[in-house]
Design an enzyme around this catalytic site. Structure first.
Site, PDB file in Angstrom:
ATOM      1  N   CYS A 270     -23.160 -35.384  -7.741  1.00  0.00           N
ATOM      2  CA  CYS A 270     -22.449 -35.511  -6.461  1.00  0.00           C
ATOM      3  C   CYS A 270     -22.661 -34.282  -5.600  1.00  0.00           C
ATOM      4  CB  CYS A 270     -20.936 -35.585  -6.658  1.00  0.00           C
ATOM      5  SG  CYS A 270     -20.405 -36.771  -7.818  1.00  0.00           S
TER       6      CYS A 270
ATOM      7  N   SER B 170     -18.060 -44.347   0.727  1.00  0.00           N
ATOM      8  CA  SER B 170     -17.294 -43.102   0.641  1.00  0.00           C
ATOM      9  C   SER B 170     -17.370 -42.377   1.979  1.00  0.00           C
ATOM     10  CB  SER B 170     -17.882 -42.225  -0.468  1.00  0.00           C
ATOM     11  OG  SER B 170     -17.237 -40.977  -0.499  1.00  0.00           O
TER      12      SER B 170
ATOM     13  N   GLY C  25     -25.468 -37.907   3.773  1.00  0.00           N
ATOM     14  CA  GLY C  25     -24.985 -38.454   5.040  1.00  0.00           C
ATOM     15  C   GLY C  25     -23.586 -39.019   4.995  1.00  0.00           C
TER      16      GLY C  25
ATOM     17  N   CYS D  75     -26.755 -44.617  -6.066  1.00  0.00           N
ATOM     18  CA  CYS D  75     -26.103 -43.815  -5.036  1.00  0.00           C
ATOM     19  C   CYS D  75     -27.087 -43.698  -3.876  1.00  0.00           C
ATOM     20  CB  CYS D  75     -25.774 -42.457  -5.650  1.00  0.00           C
ATOM     21  SG  CYS D  75     -25.059 -41.294  -4.508  1.00  0.00           S
TER      22      CYS D  75
ATOM     23  N   GLU E 198     -32.991 -38.835  -0.529  1.00  0.00           N
ATOM     24  CA  GLU E 198     -32.859 -38.962  -1.973  1.00  0.00           C
ATOM     25  C   GLU E 198     -31.925 -40.114  -2.323  1.00  0.00           C
ATOM     26  OE1 GLU E 198     -33.774 -34.469  -3.523  1.00  0.00           O
ATOM     27  OE2 GLU E 198     -31.691 -35.017  -3.287  1.00  0.00           O
TER      28      GLU E 198
ATOM     29  N   CYS F 122     -20.855 -28.949  -0.042  1.00  0.00           N
ATOM     30  CA  CYS F 122     -21.887 -29.981  -0.159  1.00  0.00           C
ATOM     31  C   CYS F 122     -23.268 -29.449   0.201  1.00  0.00           C
ATOM     32  CB  CYS F 122     -21.532 -31.160   0.755  1.00  0.00           C
ATOM     33  SG  CYS F 122     -22.760 -32.476   0.702  1.00  0.00           S
TER      34      CYS F 122
HETATM   35  N1  SAH Z   1     -20.150 -38.249   3.453  1.00  0.00           N
HETATM   36  C1  SAH Z   1     -19.542 -39.107   2.494  1.00  0.00           C
HETATM   37  C2  SAH Z   1     -20.466 -39.519   1.353  1.00  0.00           C
HETATM   38  C3  SAH Z   1     -21.356 -38.470   0.756  1.00  0.00           C
HETATM   39  S1  SAH Z   1     -20.580 -37.281  -0.287  1.00  0.00           S
HETATM   40  C4  SAH Z   1     -18.270 -38.467   1.974  1.00  0.00           C
HETATM   41  O1  SAH Z   1     -17.938 -37.385   2.432  1.00  0.00           O
HETATM   42  O2  SAH Z   1     -17.570 -39.069   1.174  1.00  0.00           O
HETATM   43  C5  SAH Z   1     -20.262 -38.145  -1.781  1.00  0.00           C
HETATM   44  C6  SAH Z   1     -19.212 -37.488  -2.656  1.00  0.00           C
HETATM   45  O3  SAH Z   1     -19.709 -36.291  -3.270  1.00  0.00           O
HETATM   46  C7  SAH Z   1     -17.987 -37.075  -1.863  1.00  0.00           C
HETATM   47  O4  SAH Z   1     -16.801 -37.340  -2.524  1.00  0.00           O
HETATM   48  C8  SAH Z   1     -18.217 -35.596  -1.743  1.00  0.00           C
HETATM   49  O5  SAH Z   1     -17.075 -34.964  -1.353  1.00  0.00           O
HETATM   50  C9  SAH Z   1     -18.760 -35.264  -3.116  1.00  0.00           C
HETATM   51  N2  SAH Z   1     -19.385 -33.949  -3.224  1.00  0.00           N
HETATM   52  C10 SAH Z   1     -20.073 -33.288  -2.250  1.00  0.00           C
HETATM   53  N3  SAH Z   1     -20.501 -32.093  -2.697  1.00  0.00           N
HETATM   54  C11 SAH Z   1     -20.095 -31.979  -3.985  1.00  0.00           C
HETATM   55  C12 SAH Z   1     -20.253 -30.969  -4.988  1.00  0.00           C
HETATM   56  N4  SAH Z   1     -20.928 -29.840  -4.734  1.00  0.00           N
HETATM   57  N5  SAH Z   1     -19.696 -31.184  -6.212  1.00  0.00           N
HETATM   58  C13 SAH Z   1     -19.039 -32.345  -6.470  1.00  0.00           C
HETATM   59  N6  SAH Z   1     -18.881 -33.322  -5.565  1.00  0.00           N
HETATM   60  C14 SAH Z   1     -19.393 -33.166  -4.335  1.00  0.00           C
END
Ligand code: SAH
Length: 369
Positions: free
Chosen positions: A353, A204, A172, A118, A97, A132
């Protein structure tokens, strides 16, 4: 499962294309590689026949030897706030996605309209962060340079929009696919392709110190963000199991090093979980972390991921109510922290996110421009 280190034809840097030409077509003059490079990335040719300043014989030879990859659009869903989520099918049938988020804000450059893309870097993710949605997919494989670049090209082609900012915050962990992520960044930020400026790209990471240091050495000139989410090892390890292997101190030292080497302020991402990480002591510790080097904090509302049927601590996580969220922001501001609030774009289409997860993909309407 490993994605080959050597890129396909599409996905090579200028130097890598030159190498390929020298090796496989030694009779072709060297400058042809540069022409092809511009056709692939600056002019975004989708076939060799479009490369009209190449001799016909070379076009035919290239066509015979190499395939130009494509991403197949399986779904395009549009949120009421204008966020669009693309579901792309890869050549091996797996899916990823990509999310396009329009926003209006006044940033440091005084700009008002942004189109942030993104992008995903892996199919699934091995890290198992408890908040996540992608974690529920586990890791299928890394994306290739081509698959990363094509998310940008296809999103622009399908919508007719020009992307102004890029965040590696899709599915990822970019640091686990550093080679392809770095190659895609090098191609995109090359002045000759004019795809994006370095400061408009943010990588990130969940915080892998060794990979962060390797990334630092690569000197890519892009922004780096850390998914922090907790200020003690005790809580961070519960939310992000990777913290058991790489505790906060090591991760923060690597982030600080990135600043020292690049002079680019770092970003800390901080999801606010109801009653878990949003008290006065958390604000104080977070403020202290931000003082280690020039930085800002992106405070993110938690987007529930009930559709993944969470268990254990995942099932207990809840977004902070508005008043609590605001109180936490106020505490940070009192501490002098530079705080940005990340708005919740695309929540209604599960494109916010951390909400990217294909296994739970509900049938969505195909909205073609
Ligand atoms: N693996 C990388 C990039 C993907 S996550 C990382 O960990 O940064 C991208 C962003 O979305 C990160 O800051 C992650 O912590 C946030 N994120 C993941 N799940 C989320 C959720 N359920 N609600 C809000 N932010 C979330």
């Amino acid at each position: 499962m490993r994605t080959p280190a050597t890129p396909d034809f599409f996905g090579r840097t200028r130097e890598e294309l030159q190498e390929l030409f020298a090796l496989e077509m030694p009779d072709v003059p060297k400058f042809r590689a540069g022409q092809v490079y511009r056709w692939l990335y600056a002019r975004r040719a989708q076939s060799f026949a479009e490369m009209t300043d190449l001799p016909k014989a070379l076009q035919a030879e290239l066509k015979k030897r190499f395939k130009l990859p494509k991403l197949k659009l399986a779904h395009l869903s549009e949120s009421s706030d204008g966020t669009r989520k693309f579901l792309f099918t890869l050549s091996d049938g797996l899916s990823i996605e990509t999310v396009l988020i329009p926003s209006e804000m006044i940033d440091e450059r005084g700009e008002t309209k942004r189109k942030t893309l993104c992008v995903s870097t892996q199919v699934g993710c091995p890290l198992d962060c408890k908040f996540c949605a992608t974690a529920s997919l586990k890791l299928k494989r890394n994306l290739t340079t081509a698959e990363i670049l094509l998310q940008v090209f296809e999103a622009e082609r399908l919508t007719g929009e020009t992307i102004t900012n890029l965040v590696f915050m899709g599915m990822g962990e970019p640091m686990l696919n550093l080679e392809h992520v770095a190659r895609a960044i090098r191609i995109m930020t090359d002045p000759e392709t004019e795809i994006l400026g370095k400061k408009r790209i943010t990588v990130s990471t969940s915080g892998l110190p060794e990979a962060i240091r390797e990334f630092t050495q690569m000197n890519l000139g892009v922004k780096l963000a850390l998914s922090l989410h907790a200020t003690t090892n005790e809580l961070r390890s519960r939310l992000m199991p990777i913290n058991r292997r790489y505790p906060l101190e090591e991760v923060l030292a690597a982030m600080e090093d990135y600043y020292q080497q690049s002079r680019i302020p770092v970003t800390y991402e901080y999801i606010v979980f109801h009653g878990l990480n949003d008290g006065p002591a958390d604000a104080k510790r977070l403020a202290k972390i931000t003082r280690r080097c020039p930085s800002k904090v992106n405070v993110i509302p938690f987007h529930p991921i009930d559709f993944t049927h969470p268990e254990g601590i995942s099932a207990e996580l809840a977004p902070a109510p508005k008043a609590e969220f605001e109180r936490f922001l106020a505490m940070l501001r009192t501490e002098g922290v530079r705080v940005m609030v990340r708005t919740s774009s695309g929540v209604d289409i599960e494109a916010a996110c951390g909400q990217l997860a294909l296994a739970q993909e509900k049938p969505v309407e195909l909205v073609l421009p």
